[in-house]
Design a protein around this motif. Structure first.
Motif, mmCIF file in Angstrom:
data_model
loop_
_atom_site.group_PDB
_atom_site.id
_atom_site.type_symbol
_atom_site.label_atom_id
_atom_site.label_comp_id
_atom_site.label_asym_id
_atom_site.label_seq_id
_atom_site.Cartn_x
_atom_site.Cartn_y
_atom_site.Cartn_z
ATOM 1 N N ALA A 167 0.832 -1.295 0.186
ATOM 2 C CA ALA A 167 0.091 -0.112 0.013
ATOM 3 C C ALA A 167 1.334 1.717 -0.323
ATOM 4 O O ALA A 167 1.976 1.029 0.793
ATOM 5 N N PRO A 168 0.220 2.589 -0.505
ATOM 6 C CA PRO A 168 1.528 3.190 -0.697
ATOM 7 C C PRO A 168 1.850 4.286 0.620
ATOM 8 O O PRO A 168 0.995 4.267 1.416
ATOM 9 N N ILE A 169 2.711 4.512 0.709
ATOM 10 C CA ILE A 169 3.179 5.008 1.976
ATOM 11 C C ILE A 169 3.473 7.063 1.419
ATOM 12 O O ILE A 169 4.779 6.749 0.880
ATOM 13 N N ASP B 1 17.166 8.262 3.172
ATOM 14 C CA ASP B 1 16.712 6.811 4.078
ATOM 15 C C ASP B 1 14.827 6.486 3.825
ATOM 16 O O ASP B 1 14.965 4.942 3.996
ATOM 17 N N ALA B 2 14.331 7.132 4.085
ATOM 18 C CA ALA B 2 12.229 6.769 3.917
ATOM 19 C C ALA B 2 12.358 6.559 2.959
ATOM 20 O O ALA B 2 11.831 5.733 2.615
ATOM 21 N N LEU B 3 12.981 7.426 1.607
ATOM 22 C CA LEU B 3 12.588 5.982 0.647
ATOM 23 C C LEU B 3 12.865 5.133 -0.309
ATOM 24 O O LEU B 3 12.228 4.334 -0.726
ATOM 25 N N ASP C 187 7.025 6.048 -0.559
ATOM 26 C CA ASP C 187 6.635 6.557 -2.581
ATOM 27 C C ASP C 187 5.975 7.840 -2.211
ATOM 28 O O ASP C 187 6.325 8.266 -3.485
ATOM 29 N N ASP C 188 6.432 8.134 -0.982
ATOM 30 C CA ASP C 188 6.087 10.000 -1.596
ATOM 31 C C ASP C 188 6.788 10.223 -0.132
ATOM 32 O O ASP C 188 6.608 10.225 0.683
ATOM 33 N N TYR C 189 7.622 12.213 0.132
ATOM 34 C CA TYR C 189 7.694 12.563 1.060
ATOM 35 C C TYR C 189 7.196 13.868 1.287
ATOM 36 O O TYR C 189 7.209 15.130 -0.194
ATOM 37 N N VAL C 190 6.302 14.549 2.269
ATOM 38 C CA VAL C 190 6.087 16.007 2.578
ATOM 39 C C VAL C 190 6.624 16.474 3.242
ATOM 40 O O VAL C 190 6.767 15.425 4.687
ATOM 41 N N THR C 191 7.273 17.844 3.364
ATOM 42 C CA THR C 191 7.840 18.000 5.105
ATOM 43 C C THR C 191 6.444 19.406 5.214
ATOM 44 O O THR C 191 6.046 19.729 4.673
ATOM 45 N N ALA D 28 -3.364 15.636 -2.935
ATOM 46 C CA ALA D 28 -2.517 16.147 -4.689
ATOM 47 C C ALA D 28 -2.030 15.109 -3.854
ATOM 48 O O ALA D 28 -2.345 14.114 -5.412
ATOM 49 N N ARG D 29 -0.843 14.968 -3.303
ATOM 50 C CA ARG D 29 -0.568 13.963 -2.784
ATOM 51 C C ARG D 29 -1.498 12.125 -2.534
ATOM 52 O O ARG D 29 -0.900 10.930 -3.591
ATOM 53 N N ILE D 30 -2.254 12.255 -1.996
ATOM 54 C CA ILE D 30 -2.769 11.580 -1.255
ATOM 55 C C ILE D 30 -3.695 10.660 -3.279
ATOM 56 O O ILE D 30 -3.823 9.670 -3.214
ATOM 57 N N ARG D 31 -4.255 11.933 -3.596
ATOM 58 C CA ARG D 31 -4.548 11.785 -5.268
ATOM 59 C C ARG D 31 -3.771 10.669 -6.117
ATOM 60 O O ARG D 31 -3.938 10.207 -6.697
#
Length: 243
Positions: free
Chosen positions: A72-74, A88-90, A95-99, A109-112
């Motif tokens: 599942a997307p993270i 490290d996280a990726l 799958d993606d990173y928001v600060t 938008a990232r969730i979509r």
């Protein structure tokens, strides 16, 4: 769609829960890493929003644990802005990173974007092994008896094994493939893990575990799932539902 939000900031948890619920998402929350893993096992979310700086397992450790059994997307939502933290996280499987701080519009938008990548075939795949029906999306296994239906409980690791075999039904799945997908590359020689879980699955799914009809061993190579009848498919192999 169900989203798990894991963050040790109670105000942010509350704000995100209200916002995402208002947008039509089902939301569950966790306040530390251990709680996130436990909630994930119980709830099977479709998407994860994870902070990195949590107590009782940090975000990277949680990602590594989740990737042991779910794809599942993270989406990491963290105040850590340094490139090493993002890498490290990726690398761990995010799958993606928001600060932080972030705008709600960007987060949505990232969730979509991530949910558009979720394979829709996982939502409709059901197979039958004799009198046992396995619904991958619902994570449900039912044995159909003459007078009743009996639910069969699988552990998260058993789900990983049977999920892989179902998706490659009729084909040899090597021991290395299973070990790498479920436990990681450092365990490619730990074949005892597989023998244990295959044995447990046979006890739960086969009519005669000592003489299996479905979960077959290919000596020295791996395992094969045979006589699996596909009841519904969203396009994995183009098979149609039986009339």
């Amino acid at each position: 769609m169900k989203i798990l939000i894991a963050d040790d900031d109670p105000q942010l948890l509350r704000a995100l829960r209200i916002t995402l619920t208002a947008k039509g998402y089902s939301v569950v929350t966790a306040s530390d890493g251990a709680d996130a893993i436990s909630t994930a096992i119980d709830e099977h979310p479709d998407l994860y929003l994870l902070d990195l700086g949590m107590p009782h397992f940090d975000g990277v450790e949680v990602i590594q644990a989740l990737r042991g059994w779910t794809q599942a997307p993270i989406l990491v939502v963290s105040g850590r802005t340094g490139a090493p933290d993002k890498v490290d996280a990726l690398d761990a499987g995010a799958d993606d990173y928001v600060t932080k701080p972030f705008s709600v519009e960007e987060l949505l938008a990232r969730i979509r974007a991530l949910t558009r990548r979720v394979p829709q075939d996982e939502e409709v795949m059901v197979v039958r092994l004799g009198d046992v029906t396995i619904d991958l999306a619902a994570r449900s296994v039912v044995r159909h008896l003459p007078s009743a239906r009996r639910q069969i409980r699988l552990t998260p690791t058993e789900w990983q094994v049977i999920d892989t075999l179902v998706r490659h039904r009729g084909k040899l799945v090597s021991r290395r493939t299973l070990l790498t997908r479920i436990w990681g590359t450092e365990h490619v020689d730990d074949t005892g893990y597989l023998r244990l879980y295959i044995s447990q699955l046979r006890k739960k799914l086969e009519d005669d575990p000592s003489s299996p009809r479905h979960l077959l061993t290919e000596p020295g190579m791996g395992y094969r799932l045979e006589d699996a009848v596909l009841e519904r498919s969203g396009g994995i192999d183009g098979a149609a539902s039986p009339p």
